[in-house]
Design a protein around this motif. Sequence first.
Motif, PDB file in Angstrom:
ATOM      1  N   LEU A 269       0.871  -1.178   0.000  1.00  0.00           N
ATOM      2  CA  LEU A 269       0.000   0.000   0.000  1.00  0.00           C
ATOM      3  C   LEU A 269       0.906   1.225   0.000  1.00  0.00           C
ATOM      4  O   LEU A 269       1.543   1.546   1.005  1.00  0.00           O
ATOM      5  CB  LEU A 269      -0.912  -0.013   1.227  1.00  0.00           C
ATOM      6  CG  LEU A 269      -1.921   1.123   1.347  1.00  0.00           C
ATOM      7  CD1 LEU A 269      -2.916   1.098   0.187  1.00  0.00           C
ATOM      8  CD2 LEU A 269      -2.654   1.059   2.673  1.00  0.00           C
ATOM      9  N   GLY A 270       0.988   1.897  -1.145  1.00  0.00           N
ATOM     10  CA  GLY A 270       1.877   3.042  -1.276  1.00  0.00           C
ATOM     11  C   GLY A 270       1.124   4.349  -1.164  1.00  0.00           C
ATOM     12  O   GLY A 270       0.020   4.498  -1.711  1.00  0.00           O
ATOM     13  N   VAL A 271       1.701   5.330  -0.456  1.00  0.00           N
ATOM     14  CA  VAL A 271       1.081   6.646  -0.290  1.00  0.00           C
ATOM     15  C   VAL A 271       2.098   7.726  -0.601  1.00  0.00           C
ATOM     16  O   VAL A 271       3.308   7.549  -0.398  1.00  0.00           O
ATOM     17  CB  VAL A 271       0.521   6.849   1.140  1.00  0.00           C
ATOM     18  CG1 VAL A 271      -0.513   5.779   1.478  1.00  0.00           C
ATOM     19  CG2 VAL A 271       1.638   6.833   2.183  1.00  0.00           C
ATOM     20  N   ASN A 272       1.622   8.854  -1.139  1.00  0.00           N
ATOM     21  CA  ASN A 272       2.497  10.014  -1.301  1.00  0.00           C
ATOM     22  C   ASN A 272       1.669  11.277  -1.263  1.00  0.00           C
ATOM     23  O   ASN A 272       0.437  11.244  -1.337  1.00  0.00           O
ATOM     24  CB  ASN A 272       3.336   9.916  -2.580  1.00  0.00           C
ATOM     25  CG  ASN A 272       2.494  10.029  -3.824  1.00  0.00           C
ATOM     26  OD1 ASN A 272       1.897  11.074  -4.081  1.00  0.00           O
ATOM     27  ND2 ASN A 272       2.428   8.961  -4.610  1.00  0.00           N
ATOM     28  N   PHE A 273       2.362  12.420  -1.159  1.00  0.00           N
ATOM     29  CA  PHE A 273       1.695  13.695  -0.905  1.00  0.00           C
ATOM     30  C   PHE A 273       1.772  14.646  -2.097  1.00  0.00           C
ATOM     31  O   PHE A 273       1.645  15.844  -1.933  1.00  0.00           O
ATOM     32  CB  PHE A 273       2.300  14.355   0.336  1.00  0.00           C
ATOM     33  CG  PHE A 273       1.972  13.617   1.606  1.00  0.00           C
ATOM     34  CD1 PHE A 273       0.832  13.921   2.327  1.00  0.00           C
ATOM     35  CD2 PHE A 273       2.782  12.591   2.070  1.00  0.00           C
ATOM     36  CE1 PHE A 273       0.512  13.229   3.492  1.00  0.00           C
ATOM     37  CE2 PHE A 273       2.473  11.899   3.229  1.00  0.00           C
ATOM     38  CZ  PHE A 273       1.329  12.219   3.945  1.00  0.00           C
ATOM     39  N   ARG A 274       1.943  14.086  -3.297  1.00  0.00           N
ATOM     40  CA  ARG A 274       1.882  14.944  -4.485  1.00  0.00           C
ATOM     41  C   ARG A 274       0.415  15.204  -4.838  1.00  0.00           C
ATOM     42  O   ARG A 274      -0.498  14.708  -4.190  1.00  0.00           O
ATOM     43  CB  ARG A 274       2.604  14.279  -5.652  1.00  0.00           C
ATOM     44  CG  ARG A 274       1.984  12.957  -6.074  1.00  0.00           C
ATOM     45  CD  ARG A 274       2.609  12.397  -7.326  1.00  0.00           C
ATOM     46  NE  ARG A 274       2.010  11.100  -7.620  1.00  0.00           N
ATOM     47  CZ  ARG A 274       2.670   9.965  -7.667  1.00  0.00           C
ATOM     48  NH1 ARG A 274       3.957   9.937  -7.416  1.00  0.00           N
ATOM     49  NH2 ARG A 274       2.056   8.829  -7.949  1.00  0.00           N
ATOM     50  N   ALA A 275       0.176  15.968  -5.913  1.00  0.00           N
ATOM     51  CA  ALA A 275      -1.198  16.250  -6.330  1.00  0.00           C
ATOM     52  C   ALA A 275      -1.857  14.978  -6.850  1.00  0.00           C
ATOM     53  O   ALA A 275      -1.180  14.089  -7.363  1.00  0.00           O
ATOM     54  CB  ALA A 275      -1.197  17.327  -7.416  1.00  0.00           C
ATOM     55  N   PRO A 276      -3.181  14.865  -6.715  1.00  0.00           N
ATOM     56  CA  PRO A 276      -3.876  13.654  -7.174  1.00  0.00           C
ATOM     57  C   PRO A 276      -3.666  13.390  -8.659  1.00  0.00           C
ATOM     58  O   PRO A 276      -3.479  14.307  -9.461  1.00  0.00           O
ATOM     59  CB  PRO A 276      -5.346  13.950  -6.878  1.00  0.00           C
ATOM     60  CG  PRO A 276      -5.326  15.003  -5.831  1.00  0.00           C
ATOM     61  CD  PRO A 276      -4.092  15.811  -6.084  1.00  0.00           C
ATOM     62  N   MET A 277      -3.726  12.110  -9.049  1.00  0.00           N
ATOM     63  CA  MET A 277      -3.506  11.724 -10.434  1.00  0.00           C
ATOM     64  C   MET A 277      -4.512  12.352 -11.385  1.00  0.00           C
ATOM     65  O   MET A 277      -4.183  12.690 -12.521  1.00  0.00           O
ATOM     66  CB  MET A 277      -3.571  10.197 -10.556  1.00  0.00           C
ATOM     67  CG  MET A 277      -2.448   9.461  -9.846  1.00  0.00           C
ATOM     68  SD  MET A 277      -0.827   9.747 -10.595  1.00  0.00           S
ATOM     69  CE  MET A 277      -1.003   8.800 -12.099  1.00  0.00           C
ATOM     70  N   PHE A 278      -5.769  12.548 -10.936  1.00  0.00           N
ATOM     71  CA  PHE A 278      -6.781  13.065 -11.854  1.00  0.00           C
ATOM     72  C   PHE A 278      -6.539  14.525 -12.210  1.00  0.00           C
ATOM     73  O   PHE A 278      -7.182  15.067 -13.112  1.00  0.00           O
ATOM     74  CB  PHE A 278      -8.197  12.880 -11.288  1.00  0.00           C
ATOM     75  CG  PHE A 278      -8.490  13.680 -10.047  1.00  0.00           C
ATOM     76  CD1 PHE A 278      -8.900  14.991 -10.113  1.00  0.00           C
ATOM     77  CD2 PHE A 278      -8.341  13.096  -8.794  1.00  0.00           C
ATOM     78  CE1 PHE A 278      -9.168  15.711  -8.964  1.00  0.00           C
ATOM     79  CE2 PHE A 278      -8.613  13.805  -7.637  1.00  0.00           C
ATOM     80  CZ  PHE A 278      -9.024  15.127  -7.731  1.00  0.00           C
ATOM     81  N   LEU A 279      -5.575  15.183 -11.556  1.00  0.00           N
ATOM     82  CA  LEU A 279      -5.243  16.563 -11.891  1.00  0.00           C
ATOM     83  C   LEU A 279      -4.187  16.652 -12.991  1.00  0.00           C
ATOM     84  O   LEU A 279      -3.802  17.744 -13.393  1.00  0.00           O
ATOM     85  CB  LEU A 279      -4.721  17.304 -10.655  1.00  0.00           C
ATOM     86  CG  LEU A 279      -5.755  17.570  -9.554  1.00  0.00           C
ATOM     87  CD1 LEU A 279      -5.087  18.238  -8.360  1.00  0.00           C
ATOM     88  CD2 LEU A 279      -6.894  18.422 -10.068  1.00  0.00           C
ATOM     89  N   ASP A 280      -3.727  15.502 -13.509  1.00  0.00           N
ATOM     90  CA  ASP A 280      -2.680  15.529 -14.534  1.00  0.00           C
ATOM     91  C   ASP A 280      -3.093  16.337 -15.758  1.00  0.00           C
ATOM     92  O   ASP A 280      -2.262  16.958 -16.416  1.00  0.00           O
ATOM     93  CB  ASP A 280      -2.321  14.102 -14.966  1.00  0.00           C
ATOM     94  CG  ASP A 280      -1.480  13.380 -13.919  1.00  0.00           C
ATOM     95  OD1 ASP A 280      -1.057  14.056 -12.958  1.00  0.00           O
ATOM     96  OD2 ASP A 280      -1.247  12.169 -14.060  1.00  0.00           O
ATOM     97  N   MET A 281      -4.396  16.308 -16.083  1.00  0.00           N
ATOM     98  CA  MET A 281      -4.872  17.022 -17.262  1.00  0.00           C
ATOM     99  C   MET A 281      -5.308  18.449 -16.946  1.00  0.00           C
ATOM    100  O   MET A 281      -5.692  19.191 -17.843  1.00  0.00           O
ATOM    101  CB  MET A 281      -6.046  16.259 -17.895  1.00  0.00           C
ATOM    102  CG  MET A 281      -5.697  14.833 -18.313  1.00  0.00           C
ATOM    103  SD  MET A 281      -4.304  14.766 -19.485  1.00  0.00           S
ATOM    104  CE  MET A 281      -5.070  15.545 -20.901  1.00  0.00           C
ATOM    105  N   ALA A 282      -5.249  18.840 -15.679  1.00  0.00           N
ATOM    106  CA  ALA A 282      -5.650  20.192 -15.294  1.00  0.00           C
ATOM    107  C   ALA A 282      -4.499  21.169 -15.535  1.00  0.00           C
ATOM    108  O   ALA A 282      -3.330  20.778 -15.565  1.00  0.00           O
ATOM    109  CB  ALA A 282      -6.057  20.221 -13.819  1.00  0.00           C
ATOM    110  N   PRO A 283      -4.807  22.452 -15.702  1.00  0.00           N
ATOM    111  CA  PRO A 283      -3.746  23.445 -15.855  1.00  0.00           C
ATOM    112  C   PRO A 283      -2.829  23.462 -14.631  1.00  0.00           C
ATOM    113  O   PRO A 283      -3.247  23.123 -13.522  1.00  0.00           O
ATOM    114  CB  PRO A 283      -4.510  24.774 -15.982  1.00  0.00           C
ATOM    115  CG  PRO A 283      -5.895  24.382 -16.382  1.00  0.00           C
ATOM    116  CD  PRO A 283      -6.143  23.048 -15.783  1.00  0.00           C
ATOM    117  N   ALA A 284      -1.579  23.826 -14.865  1.00  0.00           N
ATOM    118  CA  ALA A 284      -0.621  23.914 -13.751  1.00  0.00           C
ATOM    119  C   ALA A 284      -1.177  24.857 -12.696  1.00  0.00           C
ATOM    120  O   ALA A 284      -1.611  25.969 -12.997  1.00  0.00           O
ATOM    121  CB  ALA A 284       0.726  24.400 -14.265  1.00  0.00           C
TER     122      ALA A 284
END
Length: 457
Positions: A269-284
């Motif tokens: 079970l891996g966890v990290n504190f970056r932005a969620p994956m579904f934001l990859d297509m969102a503007p920076a």
Amino acid sequence: MARAPAVPAVPEEPSLALPRSFWKTFAREHWDKGPVLFPGLFPAHFPTPHEIFEALVDVGDRYRHGEVTLPLRFYVEGPAKEGEAPEVFNLFSLGRYLPTAQDGTLDVYVERLERQLEGRRFGIVLSNTQSHHWNHWLQMRSFLTGFHEALGVPLGGADSALFLGNYQHTPFGLHKDDLHVFYFVIHGRRRMAYWPLELLASRPEVARHAGPDLKDRPCGVLLRDAEDTRQVMAQASFLEGGAGDFMYWPSSYWHRSEPTQGLTIAASLGVNFRAPMFLDMAPAHEWPGRLRHTELPRGGKWKVPAPVRTALGRRGQRNSLRAAERELTEGWVRFLSNGALDGPPPEARELPPLTEADWVRASPERPIITVPLTEGQVVVAANGRTSNLRVPNGVRGRIERLVKELNSGKPQQVGALEERFFHRLAPRAFKRAAFQALLQDLARWRAVQRCEPGKKR
């Protein structure tokens, strides 16, 4: 008159929740500090080999029905030359190698697989295991509740990856992840080797690609020959666990599994504190790295957390941006209603339609939530899935009251819920078919389950 079929009792849900005292000690003494083994903390509900078999059957069924992009890797060791490690090949045509329900048990499946592979060692790696078995999703979500309270909700998500096989070493070699890892040994024994970041960071193949953010990036080490391997292994530390144990190691540690006897099954079970994956297509944009555990959906009127609303509100007011904001808001609702896991649980299959006579009950621990959007839309969400409805204001209030009734955890009769929902409602305001479809969605998402009748009101 024929007697209605009995409704099966709702079974006890598996839970890997650990006490608050454990997580306080973990946060103080182990988080982001080094590998550690925790033996036998779970007297019950630990993942079982049969649950893993059922998850793989689900994967096999989906693959054979055309879902060939599943996050699945299948490794087979080739013949070894004298004095050298065997080559490892990644198989791409997997239909005949994945289990079917006809295999019956994991043991029978593994025996068949070993015959097909003519005794060669193998490894299966599956990401998003929680999306292939309801119990596994419950186990991983319940384990994270204490983590969230002690360390916050990591918005990079959490994903359970399955490792099954009799391979000698991790098939993709000595490496580090961008994840903090909890590693559950389900069957057999697992021995892991570890190196702190700085010990291998200066190697040419690492330094060529690494920067100051190496701690938070995935990277691999290429062992050149037997002497290089001997020198690297001389610097390693080791942990070994058996079924029912779990390990933890930070993202800053290189690691590799080491040979043990027979078949091993484990889930990381891996966890990290970056932005969620579904934001990859969102503007920076700047997004919160973590939330408080109290900002996850609970009972009552839940709102999208303030740090998320603030970030969304900075994106402007043009129509195109408002549409993107609605889409991103719905993504956040799915993610947070899923307990910040990367993938939702599998939907309930072959579910007969609910009837007016059926009784249903929701779990207050995993509330159904409603979130209003612009232009008369309202999102109904549960367990990482959403339904987006366009309704008049008066109907939105009725949907919120319906959800409140369900979230009480009390048995509710479908016909009575429908009668109260449509009482004095204009016929064209909302279709009965839409109401029934919403309840059926909630049942398919496992947000409500059939139950024994409650007391009449």
